[in-house]
Motif scaffolding. Structure first.
Motif, PDB file in Angstrom:
ATOM      1  N   GLU A   7       0.901  -1.253   0.134  1.00 33.85           N
ATOM      2  CA  GLU A   7      -0.059  -0.043   0.150  1.00 33.85           C
ATOM      3  C   GLU A   7       0.588   1.291  -0.012  1.00 33.85           C
ATOM      4  N   SER A   8       2.183   1.439   0.742  1.00 34.64           N
ATOM      5  CA  SER A   8       2.749   2.597   0.925  1.00 34.64           C
ATOM      6  C   SER A   8       3.721   2.818  -0.193  1.00 34.64           C
ATOM      7  N   ARG A   9       4.022   1.768  -1.130  1.00 35.95           N
ATOM      8  CA  ARG A   9       4.996   1.854  -2.234  1.00 35.95           C
ATOM      9  C   ARG A   9       4.556   2.504  -3.151  1.00 35.95           C
ATOM     10  N   TYR A  10       5.497   3.295  -3.922  1.00 34.61           N
ATOM     11  CA  TYR A  10       5.306   4.077  -4.970  1.00 34.61           C
ATOM     12  C   TYR A  10       5.864   3.463  -6.511  1.00 34.61           C
ATOM     13  N   PRO A  11       4.869   3.756  -7.546  1.00 29.15           N
ATOM     14  CA  PRO A  11       4.910   2.917  -8.760  1.00 29.15           C
ATOM     15  C   PRO A  11       6.584   2.664  -8.916  1.00 29.15           C
ATOM     16  N   ARG A  12       7.559   3.704  -8.704  1.00 23.95           N
ATOM     17  CA  ARG A  12       8.734   3.372  -9.114  1.00 23.95           C
ATOM     18  C   ARG A  12       9.424   2.225  -8.556  1.00 23.95           C
ATOM     19  N   GLN A  13       8.830   1.880  -7.348  1.00 24.91           N
ATOM     20  CA  GLN A  13       9.475   0.958  -6.349  1.00 24.91           C
ATOM     21  C   GLN A  13       8.725  -0.503  -6.840  1.00 24.91           C
ATOM     22  N   LEU A  14       8.001  -0.705  -7.962  1.00 24.53           N
ATOM     23  CA  LEU A  14       7.320  -1.730  -8.248  1.00 24.53           C
ATOM     24  C   LEU A  14       7.919  -2.457  -9.612  1.00 24.53           C
ATOM     25  N   SER A  15       7.906  -3.739  -9.736  1.00 30.17           N
ATOM     26  CA  SER A  15       8.059  -4.314 -11.069  1.00 30.17           C
ATOM     27  C   SER A  15       7.058  -4.022 -12.099  1.00 30.17           C
ATOM     28  N   GLY A  16       7.211  -4.258 -13.487  1.00 28.34           N
ATOM     29  CA  GLY A  16       6.312  -3.967 -14.397  1.00 28.34           C
ATOM     30  C   GLY A  16       4.941  -4.886 -14.283  1.00 28.34           C
ATOM     31  N   GLY A  17       5.227  -6.082 -13.659  1.00 27.59           N
ATOM     32  CA  GLY A  17       4.056  -7.023 -13.396  1.00 27.59           C
ATOM     33  C   GLY A  17       3.024  -6.588 -12.214  1.00 27.59           C
ATOM     34  N   GLN A  18       4.159  -5.728 -11.334  1.00 29.53           N
ATOM     35  CA  GLN A  18       3.348  -5.109  -9.981  1.00 29.53           C
ATOM     36  C   GLN A  18       2.685  -4.030 -10.171  1.00 29.53           C
ATOM     37  N   GLN A  19       3.052  -3.286 -11.421  1.00 29.39           N
ATOM     38  CA  GLN A  19       2.575  -1.851 -11.651  1.00 29.39           C
ATOM     39  C   GLN A  19       1.329  -2.287 -12.370  1.00 29.39           C
ATOM     40  N   GLN A  20       1.198  -3.291 -13.344  1.00 30.64           N
ATOM     41  CA  GLN A  20      -0.183  -3.673 -14.014  1.00 30.64           C
ATOM     42  C   GLN A  20      -1.210  -4.087 -13.096  1.00 30.64           C
ATOM     43  N   ARG A  21      -0.721  -4.979 -11.923  1.00 30.40           N
ATOM     44  CA  ARG A  21      -1.685  -5.304 -11.037  1.00 30.40           C
ATOM     45  C   ARG A  21      -2.175  -4.093 -10.304  1.00 30.40           C
ATOM     46  N   VAL A  22      -1.354  -3.092 -10.022  1.00 31.90           N
ATOM     47  CA  VAL A  22      -1.909  -1.904  -9.439  1.00 31.90           C
ATOM     48  C   VAL A  22      -3.175  -1.432 -10.345  1.00 31.90           C
ATOM     49  N   ALA A  23      -2.863  -1.230 -11.644  1.00 33.84           N
ATOM     50  CA  ALA A  23      -3.685  -0.792 -12.628  1.00 33.84           C
ATOM     51  C   ALA A  23      -5.090  -1.331 -12.596  1.00 33.84           C
ATOM     52  N   LEU A  24      -4.914  -2.857 -12.548  1.00 31.30           N
ATOM     53  CA  LEU A  24      -6.002  -3.555 -12.572  1.00 31.30           C
ATOM     54  C   LEU A  24      -7.037  -3.118 -11.489  1.00 31.30           C
ATOM     55  N   ALA A  25      -6.326  -3.299 -10.227  1.00 28.41           N
ATOM     56  CA  ALA A  25      -7.014  -3.115  -8.848  1.00 28.41           C
ATOM     57  C   ALA A  25      -7.598  -1.824  -8.769  1.00 28.41           C
ATOM     58  N   ARG A  26      -7.015  -0.672  -9.555  1.00 27.47           N
ATOM     59  CA  ARG A  26      -7.618   0.768  -9.775  1.00 27.47           C
ATOM     60  C   ARG A  26      -8.849   0.532 -10.295  1.00 27.47           C
ATOM     61  N   THR A  27      -8.884  -0.210 -11.479  1.00 21.72           N
ATOM     62  CA  THR A  27     -10.054  -0.534 -12.334  1.00 21.72           C
ATOM     63  C   THR A  27     -11.071  -1.080 -11.629  1.00 21.72           C
ATOM     64  N   LEU A  28     -10.702  -2.234 -11.076  1.00 20.21           N
ATOM     65  CA  LEU A  28     -11.969  -2.956 -10.406  1.00 20.21           C
ATOM     66  C   LEU A  28     -12.416  -2.235  -9.125  1.00 20.21           C
ATOM     67  N   VAL A  29     -11.777  -1.437  -8.500  1.00 24.60           N
ATOM     68  CA  VAL A  29     -12.119  -0.910  -7.304  1.00 24.60           C
ATOM     69  C   VAL A  29     -13.499  -0.234  -7.065  1.00 24.60           C
TER      70      VAL A  29
END
Length: 378
Positions: A143-165
């Motif tokens: 939760e407290s990480r920033y996009p630059r601290q994530l891998s490409g796959g993790q960033q895509q999961r965040v994008a998916l979570a943001r869409t589903l929420v």
């Protein structure tokens, strides 16, 4: 966490997706008709993919459904509600992009919460829904990480979570895995499909990657030059294509030019330009005259013996390509026709060297004949 609610909705307010109906969409840019009378229906909870090469019009269709581009003709419906005149923010449609579109100055939790903030969802409810969405995509603790601290796959999961929420009725995905390497892309395909099935959401997915489309989809629509060539399951498109374009774009194919010289509505006799006669299934519109024979390489076999129920002939192996799990043989028939055949590597399938003479053949039901030049073939 429980996603199934007592009223049949999914936990956290999640509900099953809407039925999306696209009706006779057309779009011009000047004199160029980039979308040509496209129609399809995606049933609620179905994963539908628009597949085609660059410039085929698939992303334009997605933008029209999202409300970012206005169509010149046609309409879009979610269940019984027409979306045509609705602005994007009122369409109840979620979008996942190839470039993730995350806010770099926001934490993971803040990125996922952004759609809820725009909809003025109360803080406690929003926090609960963010937690559920992150658990769904297996990012609890990030939760407290920033996009630059994530891998490409993790960033895509965040994008998916943001869409589903925010619980959209339809989720649109435009080449969402295109920026990932092959292994990560294959892993994310399974992740997306698992989440889609678990939640029962309606997805329209755009890709030019045929393997990705075959892996993910309940139904696939193949597009070419603004037109929807064929809609069907992965197996229907692969084994029963309705045009040369679909046969050529989805999977690897052999094509032989020639003409139909006899047969019936269920089985035709096809003669190649070099004089080889075979039986095959007729494609749409094939009666007689110039035609094209289509057969998948894995359906062409090296035969231990020639039988009457196969289209069999003698050939010489001209080239062998090792691909790991299989070998691809380039064979030249005695007539001069050439076919590619694919054979799995196993103890039962000994490697054949170049120059070896073999008998090859295929079942008539595995081949298909399309209209040739002058018959509407591209």
């Amino acid at each position: 966490m429980t996603w199934q609610g007592p009223d049949g909705s999914l936990g956290g307010g999640m509900r099953r997706g809407a039925t999306l109906r696209v009706q006779e969409l057309s779009k011009w840019y000047g004199d160029n008709r980039v979308v040509d009378a496209v129609s399809f229906t995606v049933e609620h909870g179905q994963f539908f993919t628009l597949l085609g090469p660059s410039g085929s019009g698939k992303t334009t269709v997605l933008k029209i459904v999202a409300g970012f581009t206005a169509q010149d003709e046609g309409a879009v419906y979610a269940d019984d509600r027409e979306l045509t005149a609705e602005p994007p923010y009122r369409r109840d449609v979620g979008l996942v992009f190839q470039n993730y579109a995350l806010f770099p100055h926001m934490t993971v939790a803040a990125n996922v919460a952004f759609p809820l903030r725009m909809r003025k969802v109360p803080g406690r409810e929003a926090a609960g829904r963010v937690a559920q969405a992150l658990e769904l995509v297996r990012l609890t603790g990030f939760e407290s990480r920033y996009p630059r601290q994530l891998s490409g796959g993790q960033q895509q999961r965040v994008a998916l979570a943001r869409t589903l929420v925010f619980n959209p009725s339809v989720v649109l995905m435009d080449e969402p895995l295109g920026a990932l390497d092959r292994k990560l892309r294959e892993h994310m395909q399974l992740e997306i499909k698992h989440i889609q099935r678990r939640l029962g959401i309606t997805v329209v997915y755009v890709t030019h990657d045929q393997e990705e489309a075959l892996t993910l989809s309940d139904q696939i629509g193949v597009m070419s030059r603004g037109r929807l060539e064929q809609v069907g399951t992965a197996e229907e498109l692969y084994y029963r294509p309705r045009s040369r374009f679909v046969a050529d774009f989805v999977g690897e194919s052999n094509f032989l030019t020639g003409r139909v010289v006899g047969g019936s509505e269920t089985s035709v006799i096809f003669e190649t330009a070099r004089g080889w006669k075979v039986r095959a299934a007729p494609g749409p519109g094939v009666i007689s005259g110039h035609a094209l024979l289509f057969i998948r390489p894995e359906k062409v076999e090296i035969l231990p013996e020639v039988t009457d129920d196969l289209n069999a002939t003698s050939a010489i192996i001209r080239e062998v390509v090792f691909t790991g799990e299989s070998r691809r043989y380039h064979a030249e028939l005695d007539t001069g026709d050439r076919l590619i055949l694919k054979q799995l590597n196993s103890l039962d399938n000994a490697a054949r060297p170049p120059g070896q003479r073999v008998s090859i053949g295929f079942r008539p039901v595995d081949a298909r004949v399309f209209p040739g030049e002058g018959g509407g073939l591209e």
